[in-house]
Design an enzyme around this catalytic site. Structure first.
Site, PDB file in Angstrom:
ATOM      1  N   ILE A 232     -22.057 -41.722  -7.383  1.00 33.59           N
ATOM      2  CA  ILE A 232     -20.977 -42.566  -7.904  1.00 33.59           C
ATOM      3  C   ILE A 232     -20.998 -43.910  -7.189  1.00 33.59           C
ATOM      4  O   ILE A 232     -20.983 -43.978  -5.961  1.00 33.59           O
ATOM      5  CB  ILE A 232     -19.608 -41.879  -7.707  1.00 33.59           C
ATOM      6  CG1 ILE A 232     -19.583 -40.531  -8.435  1.00 33.59           C
ATOM      7  CG2 ILE A 232     -18.475 -42.771  -8.217  1.00 33.59           C
ATOM      8  CD1 ILE A 232     -18.335 -39.704  -8.177  1.00 33.59           C
ATOM      9  N   GLU A 274     -20.337 -37.774  -2.745  1.00 36.24           N
ATOM     10  CA  GLU A 274     -20.207 -38.212  -4.144  1.00 36.24           C
ATOM     11  C   GLU A 274     -21.542 -38.135  -4.878  1.00 36.24           C
ATOM     12  O   GLU A 274     -21.737 -38.791  -5.895  1.00 36.24           O
ATOM     13  CB  GLU A 274     -19.651 -39.646  -4.196  1.00 36.24           C
ATOM     14  CG  GLU A 274     -20.568 -40.719  -3.642  1.00 36.24           C
ATOM     15  CD  GLU A 274     -20.392 -40.948  -2.155  1.00 36.24           C
ATOM     16  OE1 GLU A 274     -20.801 -42.018  -1.685  1.00 36.24           O
ATOM     17  OE2 GLU A 274     -19.844 -40.071  -1.452  1.00 36.24           O
TER      18      GLU A 274
END
Length: 369
Positions: A232, A274
């Site tokens: 991300i 992430e």
């Protein structure tokens, strides 16, 4: 002794021999079923195995199992855990753990017909959901007096007018139900221990175990295998700006989009922080890039809304493919590292893009090593 008496005794003896032979055969079948169920730890595969075993053993046209969600034990769900049953799409087949039906089955622990269930259940209980499935038997799956599921057997295939079950058949069903309850409990424990509780994706170690097996298969059979790595973009901003609860929401939503973008035979995992990874079974580089970019685009276009705050989220992506000719890697981590390096190139070249680990990039990785 007259011939008539001798013939009668012979017939009785033959009947007894036939009965014992059937019991021995049934015990052998039960042992084989036990081996099969107890060696299956993948939850969806296990449920499918139980369904088809019951349909074959007891000659029914359909079967279904209400099971506790492996990651959330508050409700029993039919979901897609059925075969050959006429399911009403307008009905949500979910039973809370506190429902009178659950309490009854757990307390009584006996196999019931619909009529028997109707007689025993309290008048204020709603069992219309069960009625809609028209089961010939309702079978509690109990382990140590704890209900792990509810097995429903559908319409029975029989040549006689009597479609009921004998006491012996019910004993056989109860034995298989006991094995199924244990197997479901074991599979649920594995599911919980191998799953990231926040995103409900698999954990890194589980991913590597599966990848090792799939890579061995691809090496032996000359098939392709692709890895996608996702990260991300600017994830820290969501935590810093809106708090860690917002960061959790973003992680969970991205994970859900990734999982919805792959097939059931593929595997998605939370790699760490992430970062996510996907194993695409029997998939060449072109198809893997297509899947990766479709997921990237869907995340970019998705309206992430947290406490009335609309946010745009993007991901950077790296793809690597095992190919017996062009990229014959033998170590699972090498393939993952290639995808990770491709992901790094996406980050370095503007983010929100897909990079494939082609021969040029792979050679650069080897130089750096």
């Amino acid at each position: 002794m007259s011939n008539e008496n001798l013939n009668a005794k012979t017939e009785v003896s033959q009947d007894l021999i036939s009965q014992y032979e059937k019991k021995i055969y049934d015990l052998e079948q039960l042992l084989e079923i036990s081996r099969s169920l107890c060696s299956t730890l993948e939850f969806s595969t296990l449920i499918e195995s139980i369904l088809y075993t019951c349909m074959g053993q007891f000659r029914v046209l359909g079967a279904g199992i209400f099971v506790l969600n492996a990651l959330d034990s508050d409700t029993f769900q039919l979901d897609s855990n059925y075969s050959g049953m006429d399911v009403d799409k307008s009905i949500s087949y979910i039973i809370p753990s506190s429902d009178p039906l659950i309490k009854l089955l757990e307390a009584q622990g006996v196999i019931l017909t619909l009529d028997e269930l109707t007689e025993m259940i309290s008048d204020d209980a709603d069992i219309s959901m069960i009625y809609s499935l028209k089961p010939s038997l309702i079978v509690p799956l109990l382990q140590h007096s704890h209900l792990n599921g509810i097995l429903l057997l559908g319409e029975r295939i029989t040549l006689s007018e009597n479609s009921g079950y004998t006491d012996y058949e019910k004993e056989q069903i109860a034995s298989i139900a006991s094995l199924a309850a244990i197997a479901i409990n074991n599979a649920a424990l594995v599911e919980r221990s191998s799953t990231d509780m926040m995103t409900h994706l698999k954990l890194k170690y589980f991913f590597y175990n599966v990848l090792t097996d799939k890579l061995d298969f691809a090496l032996s059979n000359g098939t392709n295998l692709s890895i996608i790595m996702f990260d991300i973009d600017f994830f820290k901003r969501f935590n810093d700006t809106y708090g860690h609860a917002c960061g959790d929401y973003v992680l969970q939503t991205v994970a859900r989009i990734i999982k919805s973008g792959i097939r059931s035979q593929d595997l998605a995992a939370r790699y760490g922080g992430e970062e996510f990874t996907v194993l695409l079974n029997d998939t060449n580089s072109d198809d893997a890039i297509t899947v990766a970019d479709r997921i990237r685009s869907k995340i970019e276009q998705f309206d992430f809304c947290y406490e009335n705050q609309h946010m745009q989220v993007t991901i950077s992506v790296g793809v690597a493919t095992f190919d017996a000719k062009d990229n014959p890697v033998t170590v699972p981590k090498t393939l993952v590292d290639q995808a990770d390096q491709a992901l790094y190139f996406s980050k370095r070249n503007g983010r929100n893009r897909v990079t494939f680990a082609d021969s040029k990039l792979i050679s650069e990785i080897k130089v750096e090593e």
